[in-house]
Design a protein around this motif. Sequence first.
Motif, PDB file in Angstrom:
ATOM      1  N   VAL A 132     104.017  48.421  61.932  1.00  0.00           N
ATOM      2  CA  VAL A 132     103.524  48.995  60.690  1.00  0.00           C
ATOM      3  C   VAL A 132     103.401  47.872  59.660  1.00  0.00           C
ATOM      4  CG1 VAL A 132     105.879  49.717  60.038  1.00  0.00           C
ATOM      5  CG2 VAL A 132     103.930  50.726  58.882  1.00  0.00           C
ATOM      6  N   CYS A 133     102.240  47.795  59.016  1.00  0.00           N
ATOM      7  CA  CYS A 133     102.056  46.810  57.955  1.00  0.00           C
ATOM      8  C   CYS A 133     101.798  47.560  56.666  1.00  0.00           C
ATOM      9  CB  CYS A 133     100.857  45.908  58.242  1.00  0.00           C
ATOM     10  SG  CYS A 133     101.075  44.957  59.739  1.00  0.00           S
ATOM     11  N   CYS A 134     102.534  47.195  55.657  1.00  0.00           N
ATOM     12  CA  CYS A 134     102.395  47.799  54.333  1.00  0.00           C
ATOM     13  C   CYS A 134     102.254  46.604  53.408  1.00  0.00           C
ATOM     14  CB  CYS A 134     103.638  48.638  54.075  1.00  0.00           C
ATOM     15  SG  CYS A 134     103.933  48.943  52.337  1.00  0.00           S
ATOM     16  N   GLY A 135     101.010  46.239  53.093  1.00  0.00           N
ATOM     17  CA  GLY A 135     100.781  44.961  52.418  1.00  0.00           C
ATOM     18  C   GLY A 135     101.323  43.856  53.303  1.00  0.00           C
ATOM     19  N   GLU A 136     102.119  42.981  52.742  1.00  0.00           N
ATOM     20  CA  GLU A 136     102.676  41.870  53.512  1.00  0.00           C
ATOM     21  C   GLU A 136     103.971  42.226  54.238  1.00  0.00           C
ATOM     22  OE1 GLU A 136     101.440  39.019  54.257  1.00  0.00           O
ATOM     23  OE2 GLU A 136      99.700  38.908  52.921  1.00  0.00           O
ATOM     24  N   THR A 137     104.435  43.431  54.098  1.00  0.00           N
ATOM     25  CA  THR A 137     105.624  43.874  54.824  1.00  0.00           C
ATOM     26  C   THR A 137     105.224  44.306  56.227  1.00  0.00           C
ATOM     27  OG1 THR A 137     106.884  44.488  52.868  1.00  0.00           O
ATOM     28  CG2 THR A 137     107.385  45.702  54.886  1.00  0.00           C
ATOM     29  N   LYS A 138     105.880  43.713  57.247  1.00  0.00           N
ATOM     30  CA  LYS A 138     105.520  44.008  58.631  1.00  0.00           C
ATOM     31  C   LYS A 138     106.772  44.345  59.425  1.00  0.00           C
ATOM     32  CE  LYS A 138     101.694  40.838  58.239  1.00  0.00           C
ATOM     33  NZ  LYS A 138     100.791  39.863  58.833  1.00  0.00           N
ATOM     34  N   VAL A 139     106.783  45.545  59.980  1.00  0.00           N
ATOM     35  CA  VAL A 139     107.965  46.000  60.707  1.00  0.00           C
ATOM     36  C   VAL A 139     107.542  46.478  62.091  1.00  0.00           C
ATOM     37  CG1 VAL A 139     109.986  47.502  60.670  1.00  0.00           C
ATOM     38  CG2 VAL A 139     108.927  46.811  58.510  1.00  0.00           C
ATOM     39  N   LEU A 140     108.247  45.979  63.096  1.00  0.00           N
ATOM     40  CA  LEU A 140     108.017  46.448  64.456  1.00  0.00           C
ATOM     41  C   LEU A 140     108.989  47.590  64.742  1.00  0.00           C
ATOM     42  CD1 LEU A 140     106.907  46.356  67.314  1.00  0.00           C
ATOM     43  CD2 LEU A 140     108.296  44.329  67.752  1.00  0.00           C
ATOM     44  N   CYS A 141     108.452  48.766  65.026  1.00  0.00           N
ATOM     45  CA  CYS A 141     109.266  49.958  65.293  1.00  0.00           C
ATOM     46  C   CYS A 141     109.124  50.316  66.765  1.00  0.00           C
ATOM     47  CB  CYS A 141     108.793  51.143  64.448  1.00  0.00           C
ATOM     48  SG  CYS A 141     108.713  50.824  62.680  1.00  0.00           S
TER      49      CYS A 141
END
Lengths: 246, 246, 246, 246, 246, 246
Positions: free
Chosen positions: C36-45
């Motif tokens: 998931v990318c929210c602007g420059e925040t990137k999290v692998l779920c």
Amino acid sequence: MTSTNVKRCDGRLENQLRPFSFQRQFTKYAEGSVLVCCGETKVLCNASVEERVPPFMRGQGRGWVTAEYSMLPRATHTRSMREAAKGKISGRTQEIQRLIGRSLRAVTDLEAMGEITVQIDCDVLQADGGTRTASITGAYIALYDALNHLVTKGVLNELPLKDSVSAISVGIVAANPLLDLDYQEDSNADVDMNFVITGTGKFVEVQGTAEEEPFSLEQLDELRNLALQGCRELTSLQRQSLDLES
Amino acid sequence: MTSTNVKRCDGRLENQLRPFSFQRQFTKYAEGSVLVCCGETKVLCNASVEERVPPFMRGQGRGWVTAEYSMLPRATHTRSMREAAKGKISGRTQEIQRLIGRSLRAVTDLEAMGEITVQIDCDVLQADGGTRTASITGAYIALYDALNHLVTKGVLNELPLKDSVSAISVGIVAANPLLDLDYQEDSNADVDMNFVITGTGKFVEVQGTAEEEPFSLEQLDELRNLALQGCRELTSLQRQSLDLES
Amino acid sequence: MTSTNVKRCDGRLENQLRPFSFQRQFTKYAEGSVLVCCGETKVLCNASVEERVPPFMRGQGRGWVTAEYSMLPRATHTRSMREAAKGKISGRTQEIQRLIGRSLRAVTDLEAMGEITVQIDCDVLQADGGTRTASITGAYIALYDALNHLVTKGVLNELPLKDSVSAISVGIVAANPLLDLDYQEDSNADVDMNFVITGTGKFVEVQGTAEEEPFSLEQLDELRNLALQGCRELTSLQRQSLDLES
Amino acid sequence: MTSTNVKRCDGRLENQLRPFSFQRQFTKYAEGSVLVCCGETKVLCNASVEERVPPFMRGQGRGWVTAEYSMLPRATHTRSMREAAKGKISGRTQEIQRLIGRSLRAVTDLEAMGEITVQIDCDVLQADGGTRTASITGAYIALYDALNHLVTKGVLNELPLKDSVSAISVGIVAANPLLDLDYQEDSNADVDMNFVITGTGKFVEVQGTAEEEPFSLEQLDELRNLALQGCRELTSLQRQSLDLES
Amino acid sequence: MTSTNVKRCDGRLENQLRPFSFQRQFTKYAEGSVLVCCGETKVLCNASVEERVPPFMRGQGRGWVTAEYSMLPRATHTRSMREAAKGKISGRTQEIQRLIGRSLRAVTDLEAMGEITVQIDCDVLQADGGTRTASITGAYIALYDALNHLVTKGVLNELPLKDSVSAISVGIVAANPLLDLDYQEDSNADVDMNFVITGTGKFVEVQGTAEEEPFSLEQLDELRNLALQGCRELTSLQRQSLDLES
Amino acid sequence: MTSTNVKRCDGRLENQLRPFSFQRQFTKYAEGSVLVCCGETKVLCNASVEERVPPFMRGQGRGWVTAEYSMLPRATHTRSMREAAKGKISGRTQEIQRLIGRSLRAVTDLEAMGEITVQIDCDVLQADGGTRTASITGAYIALYDALNHLVTKGVLNELPLKDSVSAISVGIVAANPLLDLDYQEDSNADVDMNFVITGTGKFVEVQGTAEEEPFSLEQLDELRNLALQGCRELTSLQRQSLDLES
């Protein structure tokens, strides 16, 4: 030993205990819950019943009594760090909780308990010397109440106690053997001993340490006698608290 | 919301607090020491002053307020294991101690404190629901006393407090919004919220969790109103305890 | 609230989300895997299925959803130490992983799952604010895919989901209520709130903290409204990503 | 060695590498950030610059390069527990991170770096065999970029690199010496070796283990030759990725 | 390689081992107990038999051999901290104990052992280089004695050993390839390799590290040859110690 | 007490020590290194000199003596787990190492040492009862040698020792007071006491525990007398080992 010319800060005689009190049922959930006060030292002793024993004892038909000990961070003049925050239990704490457990087991008939554990928790709310001995003396009453609770419930037929137990510190301060040291006296003691003694006057634990100066045979004997006298008085106070005929 | 037809075990109205009391100077060493009782929930809140700040704050001229929280093993119906024995602090404990610290800092003028730390210790002697909110409400008084001690000693010129703070739980049980849940009610709640609110009615923390069923906008508003009312009453009790004109 | 005169660094309106994207099947082993990318925040779920539940839940016939959260050391401007190297998980990490787990369980029909666990791992590759809310929003899709995989395999008859769930941060920066704070905004916020809201607009979690200044009833309501709007949009994006008719 | 009659699952020749790629600037904060893909093995190698060295090296005027390695829990077929959750780092992880650090230091001119540390983080997003060798090969590029960043900033006059470095696994599977084993091959290998070799063809590390069957001098020599060839090819790919004339 | 003009501190030739001795039955409880001395390096290797295997191996009918390694705090010039006091085992220790275990398993017929574990403990009493290789060489004899004890007791029909195993270090010091480095030589080595080789001359482990300078193909071959010669001699000494016809 | 009719397994009289020996310079690096054998109990006592004191003692001009104690895993009949592997030091180990340290400090003139630490390491190679008392008795000689080393080097003018110290166990087995219990006797003892006594016959530590049956005043006195006699003999053996005129 004459007690005429020693001055203790609080005016006590050399062989005089501090005021002791036991508040039973101090908290409402524990099967035994005693706040023991010995002068300014205040320890909450809770006894919890679990109807099983630790894994290494299963199937033997015997019970177990064990103890944990802890000081609240601000039980003392200066705040000390929590052992939970440090992530480990100090050597001092482990020594004390092993001592409390052994002392209580020495007067308990583990065979007669069946596979039941009584877990004692001694939490020091305020410390002014003698916390480990006050813990033992108070924990005995909490243990008594917890076992009595099992008798009342019909789980046990009679109290599985072979004797009572109490404990007291003695020491040599400025060359004087003293009974029941407070924190100030303990800090200045050359010798510091703890005795755990049964209601019938037998020894369960004897622990003496020369903090500064090794001590002689005569001094050892004098301290032993003070402790025997102190524990006789504590035994009597325990019986009063439990409403037992003395 | 009408409170006529809800039955709470202890006979309280939906919007009624349990009896609250504050015993100041409960122990003798801590600069602030308060036993807060909220019904059967009893928490000892000690505030310790250290005239330095943690390493990461040195040289900034600002103070710090932080908190630790712990339950005695037999504070609850069943004995729980000590965190010191486990060697680590649970997630729940860490959440609570961070909450208490943030709540107190929100009303403290850290700039005005200088490089002083007040360390709050909340130790739950007996738990019947609401231990984290009772901790905040009691800790505020311990903090007040500790800071006042610094004023009396001449270390501070005036109390570095911008407002007072208290906290309360609210929840939805069997479709009814209730104020100040005890353990039994909390266990059955569909929604559980904690509010931390200042003496002037502003929000410091809002924490709500749907344990079972997500909740609606209307329910959120109803709970918020109950909490505002509860904290108004707590503020008044805090002022009485501190002998402040209300 | 008028959004005309507030300048956000990236030019967004006060009530505007950052660009969101979901890359499903980002890694090949996990039953659900979403970047998931929210602007420059990137999290692998990643969602992993285990066909058993934790020991404390065995034999009840219910399923479980739980989560872990971690940041790669250089997800942030300055490298932070690994929690594995420190040997313990911080309070912040524990709060976040408990929050993610509760949020997902609130929309899952655990009874209908049978004794199956879905373990969610949220690993932050790059952080620019909002990592916990992005984790929840992305984890929902990973959970959906993992459960769908069980339906496809015939282990489950239908998706055991009662609703969808997403999360967003809101806050007050320089007196302006803003939606979806980036790291820079978050660092300057006076109030920081996270809302977890279902697809049908009900509240699962509400967490608000006054970092600097307690907030008023009016501000609380304004933030709540922003969050409701933001989660409506996220719900729609989730549905698109899952190819569901909206 | 003839490669005509060995069948590898993915159709490769015995002495053929899997497809390799390097994505530089994969994340935006790290001074060097490379996603290395070697077939289905994907490792994120971040290089962080700190302008100081560990305490034991201070005042010597030399630099330091060190590495940490971790697998995401679901990098593998079955989810594995996080080392942070276990509270300790496994022996395997420690072996690997020490290996990566030594390999990079062997080609770095630590004297010429001054008191600067480059901290390499290798995080495995997806694992299909060869994660430690891919980490070294990718980390070299991240190190190059991080050092180049210091040259660009004017902190260093020139790149403090004496050579380049890459690494590859070789092994004996069903009596066949193979280059660059994937997970399936590695699981069935009788012998497993890792070579770390410089761009000029010198050995930095040689690690060979007979998992099942001790190996002969001839086999050792054959594996060594395969590794030399593989690292020559990797050196060439590294140079292309860095836009260096080969 | 000519050994005429290299001066080693203790007067040895380049390809000469230090004096080796094996004292069997060094302690009385362990099923195998060997004090191995290699010059001034002294390691106590105890082999303990447990008639069960670790949980992950139960029910497979196979045995297990595993090892632990530790240095007494003052085995070295300067006292080092105990790993028990630090609360964790270093990466170096873990690498070594994994190496010892793998080396012994490579010559053991685990299938033929049945569900029995032999636990090897290598405790270094005095360290002067080569502790890990001396541990392997000594541990083989302790393992032999422990397995023989099981044959004597009738638990096993014959020794489940497929070969013998020994280990030696080699290295390049001041451009000279040397066999069996002592601490002084090891500290100055440019390249340091450890070989684990069976009695029949096959390789079990090859571990080489360029501490300072990567090494060439020719150097690798020279070191390999020295190690093969050294292990031939050690095999012969092991057989003498075990009273086997050579 | 008559010793005529008690049968001890090894034929000793009730008041007879096991054979004691001290091997000085057992290892080559430690400033004092003594292998003490007491029957089948074998403890390596190493004394290490560090020319600094722990942080909490700096600047006071006083020295420090401290001790650590450990058993090799197979020092006993059954292998026990390493404390390093468990990650924590048991309560028993901590009690013993605190006891050894206190006992040695009681006869050391810490003021006269200057800011020097002697760190004692007692590692039990083989255990057959009495390991803690043998540790103290042997550690005294290692301490003497380490301090003498400082005199020889000219760091100290004279030995900073006020007295010598030794220790012995006594106990009541089947109603008989016995001196120097071996493992078998210790396992069957009703009472177990350890005495630490100086060369001039003064008490440093007295530790008695009723394992099964509390003991009387008369028994306490009898045990004390046995211990006094035993330590007189040990003092004499220590002096012989150190080549001091007795």
